[in-house]
Write a protein that holds these residues in place. Structure first.
Motif, short mmCIF file in Angstrom:
data_model
loop_
_atom_site.label_atom_id
_atom_site.label_comp_id
_atom_site.label_asym_id
_atom_site.label_seq_id
_atom_site.Cartn_x
_atom_site.Cartn_y
_atom_site.Cartn_z
N THR A 40 5.41 -15.20 -1.76
CA THR A 40 3.95 -15.18 -1.71
C THR A 40 3.40 -13.83 -1.27
OG1 THR A 40 4.06 -16.04 0.55
CG2 THR A 40 3.73 -17.65 -1.22
N GLY A 41 4.28 -12.87 -1.00
CA GLY A 41 3.88 -11.57 -0.46
C GLY A 41 2.90 -10.83 -1.37
N HIS A 42 2.02 -10.09 -0.76
CA HIS A 42 0.97 -9.40 -1.50
C HIS A 42 1.53 -8.47 -2.55
CE1 HIS A 42 -3.34 -8.85 -1.68
NE2 HIS A 42 -3.19 -7.55 -1.81
N ILE A 43 2.58 -7.73 -2.22
CA ILE A 43 3.15 -6.78 -3.18
C ILE A 43 3.82 -7.50 -4.35
CG2 ILE A 43 3.44 -4.93 -1.50
CD1 ILE A 43 6.45 -5.69 -1.40
N ASN A 44 4.18 -8.76 -4.15
CA ASN A 44 4.85 -9.52 -5.19
C ASN A 44 3.87 -10.23 -6.11
OD1 ASN A 44 7.28 -10.62 -6.44
ND2 ASN A 44 6.70 -12.58 -5.56
N VAL A 45 2.68 -10.55 -5.60
CA VAL A 45 1.76 -11.39 -6.35
C VAL A 45 0.46 -10.69 -6.70
CG1 VAL A 45 0.53 -13.60 -6.36
CG2 VAL A 45 2.74 -13.42 -5.22
N HIS A 46 -0.11 -9.98 -5.76
CA HIS A 46 -1.51 -9.55 -5.88
C HIS A 46 -1.72 -8.07 -6.12
CE1 HIS A 46 -2.67 -13.30 -3.30
NE2 HIS A 46 -2.55 -13.59 -4.58
N GLU A 47 -0.68 -7.33 -6.45
CA GLU A 47 -0.88 -5.89 -6.59
C GLU A 47 -0.48 -5.35 -7.97
OE1 GLU A 47 -1.01 -4.46 -1.96
OE2 GLU A 47 0.74 -3.87 -3.13
N SER A 48 -0.51 -6.21 -8.94
CA SER A 48 -0.35 -5.79 -10.35
C SER A 48 0.90 -4.96 -10.61
CB SER A 48 -1.59 -5.01 -10.80
OG SER A 48 -2.76 -5.78 -10.66
N GLY A 49 1.96 -5.23 -9.85
CA GLY A 49 3.19 -4.49 -10.06
C GLY A 49 3.14 -3.05 -9.58
N ALA A 50 2.27 -2.74 -8.61
CA ALA A 50 2.12 -1.36 -8.16
C ALA A 50 3.41 -0.80 -7.59
CB ALA A 50 1.00 -1.27 -7.11
N VAL A 51 4.17 -1.61 -6.85
CA VAL A 51 5.43 -1.13 -6.29
C VAL A 51 6.45 -0.92 -7.40
CG1 VAL A 51 7.36 -1.73 -4.77
CG2 VAL A 51 5.01 -2.14 -4.02
N GLU A 52 6.57 -1.88 -8.31
CA GLU A 52 7.49 -1.71 -9.44
C GLU A 52 7.12 -0.48 -10.28
OE1 GLU A 52 7.69 -6.22 -8.68
OE2 GLU A 52 6.17 -4.64 -8.57
N PHE A 53 5.84 -0.16 -10.34
CA PHE A 53 5.39 1.01 -11.10
C PHE A 53 5.98 2.30 -10.54
CE2 PHE A 53 2.12 4.16 -12.43
CZ PHE A 53 2.14 3.92 -13.80
N THR A 54 6.29 2.30 -9.25
CA THR A 54 6.93 3.49 -8.65
C THR A 54 8.44 3.50 -8.88
OG1 THR A 54 7.36 2.47 -6.48
CG2 THR A 54 5.18 3.46 -6.82
N GLY A 55 8.99 2.42 -9.45
CA GLY A 55 10.41 2.38 -9.75
C GLY A 55 11.24 1.55 -8.80
N HIS A 56 10.60 0.81 -7.90
CA HIS A 56 11.33 0.01 -6.92
C HIS A 56 11.12 -1.47 -7.18
CE1 HIS A 56 12.22 3.57 -4.54
NE2 HIS A 56 10.96 3.92 -4.70
N LYS A 57 12.21 -2.20 -7.27
CA LYS A 57 12.13 -3.63 -7.52
C LYS A 57 11.67 -4.37 -6.27
CE LYS A 57 14.99 -7.56 -9.07
NZ LYS A 57 14.11 -7.93 -10.20
N VAL A 58 10.77 -5.34 -6.47
CA VAL A 58 10.39 -6.26 -5.41
C VAL A 58 11.29 -7.49 -5.53
CG1 VAL A 58 8.58 -7.73 -4.48
CG2 VAL A 58 8.01 -5.45 -5.35
#
Length: 359
Positions: A98-116
């Motif tokens: 349910t974490g914000h980076i996993n659900v509510h941030e449109s893949g912003a972390v994955e966009f940097t190249g890091h898997k959530v």
């Protein structure tokens, strides 16, 4: 269901707004400080004296004299920047599903190249025992080098469901992280409300247990701004350059610096949190006690979730703005009602008057 996937229920008439804690401007003390200092000339990119004063006040509040503090503009930008700067290119970040980076941030972390890497959540929280079991299995796997290596654990305080980690839970998570050489990162977008509602979590405790956390301003009385804290002077090398690479370095750093200076003067940040939580508890008492709405989850913070009969939604929409969260069954919907620093006692009183079952 995400926060952005549903449109708030806003009518054309005057509404009492509980959609979120970022649908407003800024606390008047913050605005006054911005106006009072508007004519001054300062250095840029974090070298201004307002930002330095804000950093000094935050170090004092955290009881972390060696803390390195960076002022960024918003939460998603902060999460993507911090996680990318801290992790190695081959590393990922663990969080609750349910974490914000996993659900509510449109893949912003994955966009940097890091898997959530999502693990099961329990009322929005990670369980330290389950985390340890997952990590033990990962590092025991002979093919681990062919997988994304975990480098960080991400949690929010409060969680996306308004729940809180206890000091004991945070201590256990921190211990597991350090046992496996992972960084513990705490997203504090709503930190003022979490600290106000918690019985045993404080800024000094977070500074002791976390490797990095941020103090939310956008949802806690500022126009914008988040303060990223590396509590033991443990920021990655060349952090300023790396923040700039992410487009996150503010030229007019003083705009955020002034706001955090105001928020951390005379205890305003915690006062804002206490006020919002007190009014959330009053709203909760009315909804559960007078209207008979069942809580969707037991939240002690400024986010309150109730199960509302679908037949009642239209009546509520006539008077108040809120968000539908998810369907419970064919006849009922879980809805979110959020107080903030801007919520007033008169608004709660007006709500009680409009919706009173004896009216």
């Amino acid at each position: 269901m995400t926060e952005d996937s549903v449109k708030p229920s806003i009518a054309k008439s005057k509404m009492i707004h509980f959609e979120s804690d970022y649908n407003n401007g800024a606390h008047e003390a913050v605005l006054k400080r911005l106006i009072d200092t508007n004519g001054e000339r300062t250095q840029s990119y974090g070298d201004d004296h307002f930002s330095e004063q804000a950093r000094r006040l935050i170090r004092e509040a955290c009881q972390a004299p060696e803390a390195q503090i960076w002022l960024l503009a918003g939460g998603t930008q902060t999460n993507a920047t911090v996680i990318d700067c801290v992790l190695e290119p081959y590393e990922g970040v663990l969080c609750a599903d349910t974490g914000h980076i996993n659900v509510h941030e449109s893949g912003a972390v994955e966009f940097t190249g890091h898997k959530v890497i999502a693990l099961p959540s329990h009322h929005g929280k990670l369980d330290a025992g389950e985390l340890q079991t997952w990590l033990a299995a990962y590092f025991a796997d002979e093919t681990a080098d062919h997988m994304v290596r975990p480098g960080m654990v991400y949690i929010t305080f409060p969680t996306e469901l308004g729940t809180l980690y206890s000091a004991e839970e945070l201590t256990r998570l921190s211990s597991v992280c350090h046992d496996y050489s992972l960084k513990l990162y705490v997203d504090g977008a709503r930190l003022a409300y979490g600290l106000a509602a918690s019985a045993d979590v404080t800024l000094p405790l977070l500074a002791r247990l976390a490797d990095v956390f941020y103090i939310g301003g956008t949802k806690c009385g500022a126009l914008c701004g988040e303060a990223v804290v590396f509590p033991r002077g443990n920021a990655p090398a060349h952090m300023l350059s790396r923040i700039k690479q992410h487009g996150a370095l503010l030229a007019k750093s003083r705009v955020v610096g002034v706001q955090f200076e105001a928020l951390f003067t005379s205890g305003l940040y915690l006062e804002i949190g206490r006020q919002a939580v007190a009014l959330a508890m009053r709203l909760r008492q009315f909804f559960a006690g007078q209207l008979g709405y069942e809580p969707y989850i037991d939240s002690p913070t400024n986010q309150q979730f109730f199960i509302i009969p679908n037949a009642h939604l239209e009546q509520l929409r006539r008077h108040i703005g809120f968000e539908t969260w998810c369907p419970v069954d064919a006849d009922r919907t879980a809805c979110r009602f959020v107080t903030s620093w801007a919520t007033t006692e008169s608004e709660i009183a007006e709500l009680e008057h409009l919706l009173s079952p004896t009216k």
